[in-house]
Structures are given as C-alpha cells and as structure tokens.
Design a protein around this motif. Structure first.
Motif, PDB file in Angstrom:
ATOM      1  N   VAL A 362       0.919  -0.803  -0.373  1.00 20.73           N
ATOM      2  CA  VAL A 362      -0.453  -0.089   0.341  1.00 20.73           C
ATOM      3  C   VAL A 362       0.999   1.025  -0.648  1.00 20.73           C
ATOM      4  N   GLU A 363       0.864   2.220  -1.096  1.00 18.76           N
ATOM      5  CA  GLU A 363       1.768   2.875  -1.151  1.00 18.76           C
ATOM      6  C   GLU A 363       0.928   4.557  -0.978  1.00 18.76           C
ATOM      7  N   GLU A 364       1.119   5.174  -0.386  1.00 17.27           N
ATOM      8  CA  GLU A 364       0.308   6.857  -0.863  1.00 17.27           C
ATOM      9  C   GLU A 364       1.505   7.427  -1.930  1.00 17.27           C
ATOM     10  N   SER A 365       0.123   8.716  -2.661  1.00 13.20           N
ATOM     11  CA  SER A 365       0.602   9.587  -3.101  1.00 13.20           C
ATOM     12  C   SER A 365      -0.114  10.663  -3.397  1.00 13.20           C
ATOM     13  N   GLY A 366       0.245  11.847  -2.954  1.00 12.47           N
ATOM     14  CA  GLY A 366      -0.671  13.087  -3.085  1.00 12.47           C
ATOM     15  C   GLY A 366      -2.002  12.646  -2.566  1.00 12.47           C
ATOM     16  N   ASP A 367      -2.977  12.765  -3.065  1.00 13.54           N
ATOM     17  CA  ASP A 367      -4.740  12.194  -2.638  1.00 13.54           C
ATOM     18  C   ASP A 367      -4.489  10.852  -3.483  1.00 13.54           C
ATOM     19  N   LEU A 368      -4.193  10.370  -3.606  1.00 13.00           N
ATOM     20  CA  LEU A 368      -4.186   8.610  -4.164  1.00 13.00           C
ATOM     21  C   LEU A 368      -3.441   7.456  -3.315  1.00 13.00           C
ATOM     22  N   VAL A 369      -4.050   6.912  -3.028  1.00  8.37           N
ATOM     23  CA  VAL A 369      -3.853   5.429  -2.337  1.00  8.37           C
ATOM     24  C   VAL A 369      -3.847   4.347  -3.144  1.00  8.37           C
ATOM     25  N   THR A 370      -2.277   3.015  -3.731  1.00  6.86           N
ATOM     26  CA  THR A 370      -2.311   2.468  -4.384  1.00  6.86           C
ATOM     27  C   THR A 370      -2.093   1.197  -3.709  1.00  6.86           C
ATOM     28  N   LEU A 371      -3.155   0.648  -4.467  1.00  2.00           N
ATOM     29  CA  LEU A 371      -3.000  -0.875  -3.109  1.00  2.00           C
ATOM     30  C   LEU A 371      -2.656  -2.002  -4.901  1.00  2.00           C
TER      31      LEU A 371
END
Length: 413
Positions: A362-371
C-alpha cells in the motif's frame, strides 16, 4: 404564405408613405417660399398692394400646386384658380403642418397642407395642395401587380419548397424505413449513413452508435443468460445425481452424510453464484448504494493477510505484506474493499504454483492510494487481457490445469 402576404402589404404601405413624404416635402418647400417672399416685401403695404405682388409672383409659378394665403384678420391675399382644381380648398384646419387627403367637388384627389408663417409682425395662414392622381395611379398599378405577382410567387415558392423538402427528407425516409426493419433478431443492421456533414448525417451516425450499444447490451444479456444457465446446470445436475443414487438403494448413515455434504457443497457454490449475479445486477441498475467512511488501509490489508495466510501455507505459498511506515486512510466502503482483496487473493493463490510468492503493498501518493497485489503466478496471456473483466470469461489455462471458478470474480472486483 403569411410571410409573403405580410411582405406585400408592408411594401404597399411603405410605397404610399414614401409618395406622401415626397408630396409633403414639396408642399412644405412651397410654404417656405411664401414665407420668404412675405419677409422680403416692404412693410406697410396695404391689402391690395400685397395681393397684387402675390398675384404677380405666384400666377406664373403655379406648377400644378394649389395655393391660398390669408392674413390674421381673415382677408385672403392670394388664391390659385387653376381649372383642374378650381374648387376652393377647405378653410384653414385646426391641425397644421400635417398632410391631409382631400377630394374636391370635381372628384380630384388632393393632398392638403397648411401652416402658419410670420412676417413683419403679422401672422399669415398659408394653405397649399397638389394633385395626388399620379401617386394614386402608381399605388393602383402597384396593387394590381401585387395581386398578380403574389399568388404566382407563392405558388412557385410552395412548389419549390415541396420539391426541396421531398429531396431533403428522402434520406430521413430511408433512415425510418431501415430503422423499422431492425428488431432483436437483426441488431447487426445499421441505418444508411448520409455523407452530407449536416444534422441528418449526425443523426444517422448517432443512430448507428446507439444500435451498436444496444447490440452490445443484447449480446451481453444473451451471454449472461447462457453462461448463468450453464453454471447453474452443473451443480444442479450433480445434486440430482447424488440424490438419485442415494434414493435408489438403502444406504448407511455415513453414506447419506457424505451425499448430504456433497449436496451442501454444490448448494454453497450455487448460492455464491446467485449472490454474485445479484450484485452485478444491482450495480448495472445503479441501485447498489455504498456508504463511504474513513478506512485505515494498513489495518485492512493486514487483516486480509491474516485471513489468507493459512490457505497460502497449505499451498506452500509465501504470502507477505510490505512494511507500511505511516498511517494511510481512504474514504471508501470497508466491505467492498474486503471483497475486492478476497477476489484478488483468491486468484493469486489459485494461479500461483507451489513454492511461489504473493506480496501486498500500500503506497500513498498525494490524494491517491495505490494498492498492489503481485505474485509469481502463471500470469495472463496478452490476448486475454482485453476480456478479463467480462462476465463468465475465463482465460485459457495450461492443458494440465482444470478451469475453476465461475468467471465473475474480476467483474465483481
């Protein structure tokens, strides 16, 4: 037709107004000329002397106009005596500086104009008129021309409009005729495309695009019905077979229990399939309302790893979660996210050979989260990638591997 009649009537009134304006201008110039003449005369002339001068001045300048001059005491100073308009014009009207139609006793059509002028401290009433016969002849001729031309022009316009409309609407008729032929059995038919780059061309292209979407929807419904029937038929056949065998001969309690366990297993499969179909139907209908709330993604992913760790160990798979150093929150629906992860983890476990690995991150980038869920499995063939989210679609498997599942997982995901 109404526009043509309105234009004709308006043209006639405009012509009459133009002719009246022209006569008004000429009569007003005559009044100005009289005012100028009286202003230049020597003051102190008696009545007869002024009459003589006016008579000498305007007798030769009649020019087809009638003229009458009266002083402020009611004495006439000058009066035209043309034979063509011999009858006297009415006395000075209450409305001055206005063109007034007038018919003499000899049936002459005149335009009468009166005005007051000032000269040497005296006020004079000047009345002048001119024949309107020529103007009325022009108006009468124009009216006759309109009565003759307007019906001909309207008839020509109606004929031309009818022919042009028939020509313009013939493509519409062909589109309508072709559209009436289309039904649920021949949705592959398309209406003719008109290459005119106008609204009709846009209409035909839009209709074809709509038919394409309808055909796709019908094909999807037919495929869904056929595949759902096939998927349901298999467990139903197994249930019936098991029950028929159990009823043929007496069985022991253990045998009946084994049969009931097999029936229960197939019923679970059927229930899962029906629930999945209902979920997809609600999503298609837009009635699947999801309540959004803050969800802690690290805790959710860790919970899923703990849930699937026994299954992964049984299959000799290394299931792990990459380290998450900070809290990550998303606005979502926890139950739907859990279902998503279960579907993806189930696929990963099912298609990863023994000894492989599965990793969640799980990674956070700005206003988005990538699973991300990665594995060392067999992967998906390139030709299958465009279809993996289609319902009941299952990618080609190696010859030694039996197909499993209903093909609804990724559609639900």
């Amino acid at each position: 037709m109404l526009a043509g009649i309105f234009l004709s009537v308006a043209s006639w009134f405009l012509l009459r107004q133009s002719l009246d304006s022209l006569m008004l201008h000429e009569l007003d110039e005559r009044v100005d000329d009289v005012e100028s003449f009286l202003s230049k005369r020597t003051s102190g002339l008696n009545l007869q002397e002024l009459r003589n001068e006016l008579l000498q001045e305007y007798r030769q300048k009649d020019e087809g106009k009638w003229l009458q001059v009266i002083d402020d005491e009611g004495n006439w100073l000058y009066f035209s005596s043309r034979d063509s308009v011999a009858d006297p014009i009415p006395s000075f009207p209450s409305e001055s500086d206005k063109l007034i139609p007038f018919h003499s006793r000899k049936k002459h059509s005149l335009r009468f104009y009166s005005s007051q002028v000032q000269a040497h401290g005296h006020r004079y009433f000047v009345s002048t008129a001119m024949s309107a016969s020529r103007s009325e002849e022009i108006l009468r001729g124009f009216r006759i021309d309109l009565w003759l031309m307007v019906p001909a022009v309207l008839l020509s316009a109606m004929t031309a409009g009818y022919l042009l409309s028939r020509k313009a609407l013939s493509p519409v008729a062909s589109i309508v005729a072709e559209a009436r032929r289309i039904n649920d059995l021949n949705l592959s038919i398309r209406v003719p495309v008109i290459h005119t780059r106008d609204e009709l061309a846009e209409l035909s292209e839009t209709l074809n695009q709509m038919l394409e979407r309808i055909e796709t929807a019908f094909r999807s419904v037919r495929s869904l019905t056929a595949n759902a029937s096939h998927e349901l038929r298999t467990p139903l056949s197994l249930i019936r077979t098991r029950v028929d065998i159990a009823l043929c001969f007496p069985r022991s309690a253990e045998q009946y229990r084994a049969t009931l366990e097999d029936v229960q297993l197939e019923m679970v499969r059927m229930t899962s399939l029906v629930e999945n179909l209902l979920s997809l139907a609600r999503a298609d209908a837009g009635t699947a309302q999801m309540e959004l709330q803050p969800v802690a993604m690290p805790a959710l992913v860790a919970e899923m790893v703990r849930e699937w760790l026994p299954a992964a160990e049984r299959l000799s798979l290394d299931l792990k979660l990459n380290e998450i150093t900070s809290p990550i929150w998303v606005l979502g629906n926890k139950e739907s996210l859990q279902r998503l992860l279960r579907i993806l983890l189930d696929n990963a476990c099912r298609y990863t050979p023994s000894g492989g690995w599965i990793t969640l991150s799980v990674e956070e980038s700005g206003d988005l989260v990538t699973l991300a869920i990665e594995d060392s499995g067999i992967g998906i063939a390139e030709q299958d990638l465009p279809h993996i989210f289609e319902r009941f679609y299952r990618a080609q498997k190696p010859p030694h591997q039996e197909p499993s599942g209903s093909g609804l997982g990724l559609s639900l995901a």
